[in-house]
Design a protein around this motif. Structure first.
Motif, mmCIF file in Angstrom:
data_model
loop_
_atom_site.group_PDB
_atom_site.id
_atom_site.type_symbol
_atom_site.label_atom_id
_atom_site.label_comp_id
_atom_site.label_asym_id
_atom_site.label_seq_id
_atom_site.Cartn_x
_atom_site.Cartn_y
_atom_site.Cartn_z
ATOM 1 N N UNK A 1 37.653 -42.234 25.737
ATOM 2 C CA UNK A 1 36.964 -43.482 25.390
ATOM 3 C C UNK A 1 37.432 -44.051 24.063
ATOM 4 N N UNK A 2 38.527 -43.520 23.516
ATOM 5 C CA UNK A 2 39.093 -44.051 22.272
ATOM 6 C C UNK A 2 38.455 -43.499 21.024
ATOM 7 N N UNK A 3 37.534 -42.542 21.155
ATOM 8 C CA UNK A 3 36.920 -41.924 19.986
ATOM 9 C C UNK A 3 36.996 -40.411 20.123
ATOM 10 N N UNK A 4 36.797 -39.737 19.004
ATOM 11 C CA UNK A 4 36.829 -38.274 19.046
ATOM 12 C C UNK A 4 35.607 -37.747 19.783
ATOM 13 N N UNK A 5 35.813 -36.692 20.529
ATOM 14 C CA UNK A 5 34.708 -36.055 21.251
ATOM 15 C C UNK A 5 34.866 -34.555 21.117
ATOM 16 N N UNK A 6 33.794 -33.902 20.726
ATOM 17 C CA UNK A 6 33.835 -32.439 20.588
ATOM 18 C C UNK A 6 33.581 -31.795 21.946
ATOM 19 N N UNK A 7 34.392 -30.801 22.256
ATOM 20 C CA UNK A 7 34.262 -30.092 23.531
ATOM 21 C C UNK A 7 34.193 -28.586 23.277
ATOM 22 N N UNK A 8 33.282 -27.931 23.992
ATOM 23 C CA UNK A 8 33.191 -26.474 23.870
ATOM 24 C C UNK A 8 34.298 -25.829 24.690
ATOM 25 N N UNK A 9 34.499 -24.546 24.431
ATOM 26 C CA UNK A 9 35.547 -23.822 25.146
ATOM 27 C C UNK A 9 35.273 -23.813 26.649
ATOM 28 N N UNK A 10 33.971 -23.730 27.028
ATOM 29 C CA UNK A 10 33.605 -23.698 28.455
ATOM 30 C C UNK A 10 33.886 -25.020 29.161
ATOM 31 N N UNK A 11 33.949 -26.114 28.398
ATOM 32 C CA UNK A 11 34.160 -27.433 29.001
ATOM 33 C C UNK A 11 35.635 -27.750 29.222
ATOM 34 N N UNK A 12 36.519 -26.897 28.729
ATOM 35 C CA UNK A 12 37.958 -27.166 28.855
ATOM 36 C C UNK A 12 38.558 -26.349 29.992
ATOM 37 N N UNK A 13 39.619 -26.880 30.622
ATOM 38 C CA UNK A 13 40.281 -26.147 31.714
ATOM 39 C C UNK A 13 40.791 -24.797 31.233
ATOM 40 N N UNK A 14 40.824 -23.833 32.139
ATOM 41 C CA UNK A 14 41.209 -22.466 31.763
ATOM 42 C C UNK A 14 42.568 -22.056 32.347
ATOM 43 N N UNK A 15 43.319 -23.016 32.845
ATOM 44 C CA UNK A 15 44.632 -22.646 33.404
ATOM 45 C C UNK A 15 45.554 -22.187 32.273
ATOM 46 N N UNK A 16 46.533 -21.327 32.574
ATOM 47 C CA UNK A 16 47.462 -20.852 31.526
ATOM 48 C C UNK A 16 48.138 -22.004 30.785
#
Length: 210
Positions: A1-16
């Protein structure tokens, strides 16, 4: 959305590949990693990167549709989890097509669980509709058949009841007819014997019985 967004580790993809990219971006200080006490979280190091990094801006523009689909999926999966993974919060068939815009690496485990649950719900709903499409006409036929059988039985019972009443009335009529014949003969005999008063009395009885 053009702004910084904080994401937890669980919210990010886990592929190698995603994990490797995350590590490289943190080492290059393009992403900032923080320990929140509940696990690691990540955000873009500075908002200027979103505007001044031409490659990043082009990637965001090229994948605008995918990012919108990802955002919808992320929001829906989070709401589903918040509501205790209720069936009512799952996606419909049309909404599930949003997931087709995403690659496997874009989807987090929670989102994958949400999509899987939504697809199972759609499959069960479709199977239920098919079963109902077969069951309802069958039930209607069975109900109609049962209704016709009941009508037939009711009619038979009524006919039997009328026949029984008719036989009783006929037997009663036969007894009365025999008595009328007998009393009439007695009245004629009384009249023949010049017993007019007795004959009149008997004749009144004959008329009543008739």
């Amino acid at each position: 959305e053009g702004t910084r967004a904080r994401r937890s580790d669980d919210e990010l993809p886990r592929t190698p590949a995603a994990r490797q990219a995350l590590e490289v971006l943190v080492k290059a200080r393009l992403l900032v990693a923080r320990d929140t006490g509940e696990g690691a979280s990540y955000e873009v190091a500075h908002e200027a990167l979103l505007k001044g990094w031409d490659s990043l801006r082009k990637w965001l523009e090229d994948h605008a549709e995918r990012r919108a689909a990802k955002q919808r999926l992320e929001t829906a999966a989070a709401e589903w989890a918040r509501l205790g993974k209720t069936r009512e919060a799952l996606w419909s068939k049309l909404q599930i097509t949003d997931a087709d815009l995403l690659e496997e690496g874009d989807i987090t485990p929670r989102e994958a669980e949400f999509i899987g649950a939504s697809r199972r719900k759609h499959w069960r709903d479709r199977q239920l509709r098919r079963a109902l499409a077969i069951l309802i006409p069958s039930l209607l036929v069975a109900m109609y058949g049962g209704y016709r059988i009941k009508l037939s039985r009711d009619l038979s019972h009524r006919v039997e009841s009328h026949m029984r009443d008719g036989r009783q009335l006929f037997a009663q009529a036969q007894r009365l007819d025999a008595e009328v014949t007998e009393q009439r003969q007695k009245a004629f005999t009384a009249f023949d014997n010049q017993k007019k008063e007795e004959g009149e009395k008997i004749w009144v009885r004959v008329l009543e019985l008739s």
